[in-house]
Enzyme design. Structure first.
Site, PDB file in Angstrom:
ATOM      1  CG  ASP A 143      -5.754   0.591   8.180  1.00  0.00           C
ATOM      2  OD1 ASP A 143      -5.973  -0.228   9.083  1.00  0.00           O
ATOM      3  OD2 ASP A 143      -4.693   1.243   8.127  1.00  0.00           O
ATOM      4  CB  THR A 144     -10.247   3.865   9.482  1.00  0.00           C
ATOM      5  OG1 THR A 144      -9.107   4.625   9.046  1.00  0.00           O
ATOM      6  CG2 THR A 144     -10.885   4.554  10.661  1.00  0.00           C
ATOM      7  CG  ASP A 184      -2.025   0.932   1.238  1.00  0.00           C
ATOM      8  OD1 ASP A 184      -2.420   1.358   0.135  1.00  0.00           O
ATOM      9  OD2 ASP A 184      -2.550   1.247   2.324  1.00  0.00           O
ATOM     10  CG  HIS A 185      -0.472   4.862   0.019  1.00  0.00           C
ATOM     11  ND1 HIS A 185      -0.843   5.801  -0.902  1.00  0.00           N
ATOM     12  CD2 HIS A 185      -1.617   4.487   0.641  1.00  0.00           C
ATOM     13  CE1 HIS A 185      -2.141   5.997  -0.840  1.00  0.00           C
ATOM     14  NE2 HIS A 185      -2.648   5.190   0.080  1.00  0.00           N
ATOM     15  CB  SER A 190     -13.246   2.798   0.929  1.00  0.00           C
ATOM     16  OG  SER A 190     -13.051   3.505  -0.268  1.00  0.00           O
ATOM     17  CB  SER A 191     -12.961   3.226   6.928  1.00  0.00           C
ATOM     18  OG  SER A 191     -12.044   2.158   7.027  1.00  0.00           O
TER      19      SER A 191
HETATM   20  P1  13P Z   1      -9.373   4.122   5.609  1.00  0.00           P
HETATM   21  O1  13P Z   1      -8.555   4.953   6.524  1.00  0.00           O
HETATM   22  O2  13P Z   1     -10.642   4.795   5.185  1.00  0.00           O
HETATM   23  O3  13P Z   1      -9.656   2.773   6.154  1.00  0.00           O
HETATM   24  O4  13P Z   1      -8.541   3.915   4.256  1.00  0.00           O
HETATM   25  C1  13P Z   1      -7.490   3.005   4.175  1.00  0.00           C
HETATM   26  C2  13P Z   1      -6.706   3.158   2.924  1.00  0.00           C
HETATM   27  O5  13P Z   1      -7.131   3.791   1.965  1.00  0.00           O
HETATM   28  C3  13P Z   1      -5.391   2.506   2.838  1.00  0.00           C
HETATM   29  O6  13P Z   1      -4.674   2.852   1.696  1.00  0.00           O
END
Ligand code: 13P
Length: 341
Positions: A268-269, A83-84, A225-226
């Site tokens: 993630d959140t 991720d990133h 997208s949380s």
């Molecule tokens: P959230 O913080 O909305 O869960 O997003 C996670 C995310 O985009 C990880 O790259």
């Protein structure tokens, strides 16, 4: 089955008209929660790790936990995604370790904070594609800048300041040859995305639809997208937490995205909230406890519930055994064929 290419999962999702959640992990319990949810719902899975997660787990712990997951859940197609990634080097080290998919986030400079130029983004993403595709590894890129900060990565902007320009997105895909494209439509990483339930003014689904019309074959990715559900916020606050009122991305907006080319949805959140709430509850109700399993087990169970629900809502449930996972060498040969054509 070995770890699988993300491209194959997303191609299958496009065929089936569903989305696939990509869930962030740092430790064993989070991986276990995702795999149990996948087995329960019969879902293909994308597990993703940020640079921060790789550091936290010293890379090797994470990788070997993923191999264990793969061995214990052989019926589940399983992707390990970076991720990133902030630089070509970070993507390279992930591929060398065994990640089957990487994100080159060239929307920011390698410091992970400063918005970059279009030309820099194209060049860095192209470089990663040239390195990854011969190995059959998938590449996600980003155009426009997401809001907020994820694990120290992010310009810390609000979600609306660097929205994706649809024409530029089309140019970016053509110039880079990437597999999946993250777009900025008003979402942010973290719990504090919107001060009230988002409207078309703050969450730009129209723009997403416009991008999909220009790029109907490109797998779109929704970051940030949380949904930040109120019940998960309430549990934390009920047991001594201090979250301020906040709103996330409503699931029905994600489902609208899935109807319009979104194949990967980053979450993630919500899982962090579920874990923290469950741990706080045990600490509050059973202050005499000191065995870490007494709170890690309910934490794992709370995360599993969230993940299973999202897998069902995104439509990936029931699709784990639709297809035979292809080895990365077959994916590499496909990229080569396409390049030569
Ligand atoms: P959230 O913080 O909305 O869960 O997003 C996670 C995310 O985009 C990880 O790259």
């Amino acid at each position: 089955m070995p770890l699988v290419s993300m491209r194959q999962l997303l191609d299958e999702a496009a065929k089936g008209g569903y989305g696939v959640g990509a869930f962030n992990v740092n430790n064993m319990e989070q991986i276990q929660a995702i795999m149990e949810a996948a087995r329960e719902t019969k879902s293909p899975v994308i597990v993703q790790a940020s640079r921060g997660a790789r550091q936290y787990s010293q890379d090797k712990y994470l990788y070997h936990l993923m191999l264990a997951a793969n061995e214990l859940y052989p019926e589940i197609p399983l992707v390990l995604h970076l991720d990133h990634g902030n630089s070509v080097e970070t993507c390279k080290s992930a591929i060398e370790l065994g990640f089957t998919s990487v994100m080159m986030d060239g929307s920011l400079m390698p410091d992970g904070k400063t918005p970059s130029s279009f030309d820099y983004n194209v060049q860095a993403t192209r470089e990663v594609v040239a390195m990854a595709h011969p190995k059959g590894v998938t590449v996600e890129g980003e155009i426009g800048c997401l809001g907020g900060i994820e694990d120290g990565h992010g310009a810390g902007l609000d979600g609306l300041s660097h929205l994706t320009d649809p024409a530029q997105a089309a140019e970016f895909v053509k110039l880079t040859g990437l597999d999946a494209l993250a777009i900025a439509i008003g979402t942010s990483h973290g719990a504090y995305k919107f001060a009230k339930k988002p409207t078309g003014e703050t969450l730009k689904m129209d723009r997403l639809i416009e991008i999909h019309k220009l790029l109907p074959q490109t797998h779109l990715v929704m970051h940030g997208s949380s949904s930040v559900p109120k019940d998960l916020q309430d549990i934390i606050n009920q047991y001594g937490g201090k979250l301020k009122p906040t709103w996330g991305v409503p699931v029905e907006e994600i489902q609208l995205g899935i109807k319009n080319g979104v194949r990967k949805i980053n979450v993630d959140t919500d899982n962090r909230l579920a874990i923290t709430g469950a741990i706080r509850k045990v600490f509050f109700e059973k202050p005499e406890e000191f065995d870490p399993r007494s709170y890690l087990k309910p934490a794992r169970e709370a995360m599993k519930k969230v993940v299973a629900l999202r897998m069902t809502q995104f439509g990936q449930a029931g699709h784990a055994e639709d297809y035979a996972p292809l080895p990365l060498s077959v994916m590499a040969a496909r990229y080569e064929q396409k390049r030569a054509a």
